[in-house]
Structures are given as C-alpha cells and as structure tokens.
Scaffold this active site. Structure first.
Site, PDB file in Angstrom:
ATOM      1  N   GLY A 156     -77.788 -72.899  47.152  1.00  0.00           N
ATOM      2  CA  GLY A 156     -78.665 -71.732  47.290  1.00  0.00           C
ATOM      3  C   GLY A 156     -79.813 -71.981  48.254  1.00  0.00           C
ATOM      4  N   TRP A 157     -79.733 -73.105  49.027  1.00  0.00           N
ATOM      5  CA  TRP A 157     -80.825 -73.430  49.952  1.00  0.00           C
ATOM      6  C   TRP A 157     -81.095 -72.312  50.938  1.00  0.00           C
ATOM      7  CZ3 TRP A 157     -77.608 -78.278  50.207  1.00  0.00           C
ATOM      8  CH2 TRP A 157     -78.097 -79.227  49.302  1.00  0.00           C
TER       9      TRP A 157
ATOM     10  N   ASP B 130     -74.295 -77.331  40.635  1.00  0.00           N
ATOM     11  CA  ASP B 130     -73.033 -77.278  39.893  1.00  0.00           C
ATOM     12  C   ASP B 130     -73.208 -76.916  38.416  1.00  0.00           C
ATOM     13  OD1 ASP B 130     -71.967 -78.045  42.279  1.00  0.00           O
ATOM     14  OD2 ASP B 130     -71.013 -79.876  41.523  1.00  0.00           O
TER      15      ASP B 130
ATOM     16  N   ASP C  99     -67.992 -76.414  51.859  1.00  0.00           N
ATOM     17  CA  ASP C  99     -69.064 -77.048  51.097  1.00  0.00           C
ATOM     18  C   ASP C  99     -69.945 -77.885  52.030  1.00  0.00           C
ATOM     19  OD1 ASP C  99     -70.514 -78.225  49.058  1.00  0.00           O
ATOM     20  OD2 ASP C  99     -68.742 -78.556  47.800  1.00  0.00           O
TER      21      ASP C  99
HETATM   22  C1  GLA Z   1     -69.593 -79.940  45.128  1.00  0.00           C
HETATM   23  C2  GLA Z   1     -69.292 -78.515  44.697  1.00  0.00           C
HETATM   24  C3  GLA Z   1     -68.283 -78.536  43.560  1.00  0.00           C
HETATM   25  C4  GLA Z   1     -67.031 -79.259  43.999  1.00  0.00           C
HETATM   26  C5  GLA Z   1     -67.368 -80.654  44.493  1.00  0.00           C
HETATM   27  C6  GLA Z   1     -66.157 -81.330  45.131  1.00  0.00           C
HETATM   28  O1  GLA Z   1     -70.258 -80.637  44.130  1.00  0.00           O
HETATM   29  O2  GLA Z   1     -70.461 -77.843  44.289  1.00  0.00           O
HETATM   30  O3  GLA Z   1     -67.981 -77.213  43.140  1.00  0.00           O
HETATM   31  O4  GLA Z   1     -66.412 -78.516  45.025  1.00  0.00           O
HETATM   32  O5  GLA Z   1     -68.391 -80.609  45.487  1.00  0.00           O
HETATM   33  O6  GLA Z   1     -66.439 -82.594  45.663  1.00  0.00           O
END
Ligand code: GLA
Length: 387
Positions: free
Chosen positions: A195-196, A216, A146
């Site tokens: 999606g950047w 999200d 992430d």
């Molecule tokens: C981002 C991701 C989520 C989750 C949180 C965890 O917001 O998009 O799916 O993994 O981090 O901190």
C-alpha cells in the site's frame, strides 16, 4: 449493412480506446484461488491441477470462482535467449494452462519487477516484454506482480530520495502493464506491495486492475481483522476494472472459528475485495464450503454497481459497514469485534442513505426477516440485505 459496419467499427474503436485492459477484465472483483496461503513455496503442478478439479467438484466454479493462481516459486532461471524457465515442480506450463482451461477456469501466475521475487526466485527485471509474451503464449490470464526485489534497484538508484524511488516504482509497474497490454491477451494485472505511496490513488494509471493495500494476511482473527477493518475510507478508489485488494482469503486454513471466517468473508464482500480462496481445496469442511460458496454474500461482493462499502459507525467493539447495491438496496454488516455475544441493531434508515426500510433479509441466518436486534457472537457478524 452500413449500419452494421458502423456499429462494428465503433466496437473496434471502443475496444482500442479502452486502452488499458482495466475495463476488459475485472468488471467485478476477481474471484478464484491462489496457492500461497496454504502451499507457499511447496506448490507443484499437481497441486494446481487438483485445485482446478476441486474448484469444479466443490461447486466453487459454479459459485463464480474463476482464476486458479500460481503464486511465487514456480520460476527457474533463463535460457540463453533470456526466456524465463519453469523449475521441475512445473514441467510444462502451457500444458498446465490447457488443463485448467479445459475445466472452464482461468490460470494466473506471479512475478516481480525486480531481479528476484519475494521468495528469491527469478523476477522480470529487464525482461518485462519477453515475460509478458511468454505468459500470453502459455495462455496465462492473470499476473500478480510483486514489488519485492525491485526494492534493491530503488535503493541503489534513488538512495534516500523517496520521491524518486516512488517514481521508479510507478514506472516499473507501468512497464509491465504496457507489456501485458501489448500482448493483446486480456490478462488481469494485480499489483502487490504493502500500500506504499497510497497506491489506491494511482493503481489504475499504471494499468492495474487490483492492488494490495496492506502487508500480508495471516490465518488469525487478529491479523485478518486488523487488515479488513483498516480499509475504511478507501471506497472511493474502487470501481469496475480497478479494486482495492486487502489480500487473499484464509477461510478453511484452520486457525479461525466459523464465526471468524464468516466475518472474514462478509467484510471482504462489503469491501468489494477480490475473493481469492487460499485453502487446500482437497480438504474443505462443509462449514468452510458453505461460507465460500454462499450465493448471497458473493452477490454482495460481485454486485454490478461496483461500489466498495465503507464503515458507517464504530462504537467500542461494534462496527457497522454498508455497501450500496445496484437495485437500490444496501448490504449492512453488523460486526462485533468483542469477545462476547452482544445485541446489535440496524442503524436508522437515514444513516444508511435510505428513505425508509421496507424489508430486511439476514444472509447467514437464512429465512430470518425480523427487524432485530440481533444477538451477534463475539468476533461474529450479521449480514443484512436491507430494502
Ligand atoms: C509477498 C506477497 C505474498 C506472496 C509472497 C510470495 O509476501 O505479499 O502474497 O506472494 O510474497 O513470495
């Protein structure tokens, strides 16, 4: 003997040539469960074991759900040698992985290319190879990576130069892709950012098997529909080994109706999206279990042709989406995004890329083989397999 030897040599070469793990894993969109949508920052070793138990008990494993994924908040700091440590909610990651494997399932974990994850926990910045090795030693089969904390490194080093920032982002993702590949263990590589930089255009080039295309999801019809229906036009970027990811499922988390969760499952299947349940598997209603384990809708998602579906028409609140299947049939979703029950019909065969329509089977009203029109409830859907 000669022939056998050459076949196996070819096999070895083909395996090496595959390079990225992209085709070794995720030939169809990954299916499993992830802790975030329900447990968020509270998840524990015990929750993961319970999820694995329930994947078996509810029939989800047998329906095709494989991965049990720990999202953010398992991490502690590092030891003196720089090895990543788990916090006290995860006392022994290797033992946990062994437990999940003993159930015939696989296990996933989460990190960030930044110094910190989205939740403020320890990320993999400048420890990429070391972390990949640790994951392989633990027996990890899936990594969600992430961007989050890496944003501050991009800001610091690239400032307002967006091109440079994007190049840094790609390099950071490629670095972990390479580190995972070097472990020799097949590990699904899932990228998370919103999606950047049209990530669908370059996700496979950094070794990724799936990449988030949006921000999200939330357990609300509005947010689920906003994300799901915005995927029009992305179909050409998906295929075996590399998938668009419109985020995890909210089915069973309680804030949508059965019709709305049916829409969620159907749309994700037509999108050939990863199917990662995000609910508390210890408290599933029969209706939610039925949606998540419906064999026909799962077969649409997992069809071996690996084509993502796309929108074929939109008229007011009515949208028709279509996904080609390997046997020459097509899956068609008639979505009613309005509030009230309305009649919807199948578009002409030519619109669906078919010469003629021989037969129709309605997935959610099993046994219904009529040719419509169908009364589709508000926020609901009919999923048709059209031969
Ligand atoms: C981002 C991701 C989520 C989750 C949180 C965890 O917001 O998009 O799916 O993994 O981090 O901190």
């Amino acid at each position: 003997m000669r022939r056998l030897a050459s076949v196996s040599l070819f096999g070895v070469l083909a395996f090496a040539a595959a390079g990225a793990q992209t085709m070794d894993v995720a030939a169809t969109p990954p299916m499993g469960w992830n802790s975030w949508n329900h447990f968020a920052g509270r998840v524990t070793d015990r929750d993961i074991r319970a999820a694995a138990d329930q994947m078996v008990a509810t029939g989800m494993r047998d329906a095709g759900y494989v991965y049990v994924n720990i999202d953010d908040t398992w991490e502690a700091g590092r030891d003196a040698q720089g090895n990543i440590l788990t916090n006290d909610r995860f006392p022994d990651m290797k033992a946990l992985a062994e437990y999940v494997h003993s159930k015939g399932l696989k296990i996933g974990i989460y990190s960030s290319p930044g110094p910190k994850t989205c939740g403020g926990y320890e990320g993999s910045y400048q420890h990429e190879e070391q972390d990949a090795k640790t994951y392989a030693t633990w027996g990890i089969d899936y990594l969600k990576y992430d961007l989050c904390g890496y944003g501050e490194i991009m800001d610091r080093e690239a400032g307002t130069d967006q091109e440079r920032a994007y190049a840094m982002m790609r390099a950071a993702f490629a670095k972990m892709g390479e580190a995972l590949r070097t472990t020799g263990r097949p590990i699904v590589y899932s990228l998370s950012q919103s999606g950047w930089d049209s990530i669908w255009r370059w996700g496979p080039s950094v070794g990724s098997n799936l990449w988030r295309t949006t921000g999200d999801i939330k357990d609300s019809y509005g947010r689920m529909a906003e994300i799901g229906f915005s995927q029009a036009g992305l179909a050409r970027y998906a295929g075996p080994g590399h998938w668009n990811d419109p985020d995890m499922l909210e089915i069973g988390n309680g804030k949508m109706t059965t019709d709305e969760y049916t829409t969620h499952m159907t749309l994700w299947a037509i999108l050939a999206a990863p199917l990662l349940a995000g609910n508390d598997l210890t408290r599933m209603s029969p209706a939610d279990t039925a949606i998540l384990t419906n064999k026909d809708v799962i077969a649409v998602d997992q069809d071996p042709l690996g084509r993502q579906g796309d929108r074929v028409s939109a008229e007011g609140p009515f949208e028709v989406w279509m996904k080609p299947l390997r046997n020459g049939s097509v899956a068609v979703g008639l979505f009613n995004r309005g509030e009230d029950m309305e009649a919807m019909s199948l578009p002409a065969a030519s619109v669906l890329g078919l010469k003629s329509v021989r037969s129709i089977r309605n997935v959610w009203s099993s046994g219904d083989t009529t040719k419509g029109p169908w009364k589709v409830p508000g926020h609901g859907v009919e999923l048709l397999i059209v031969h």
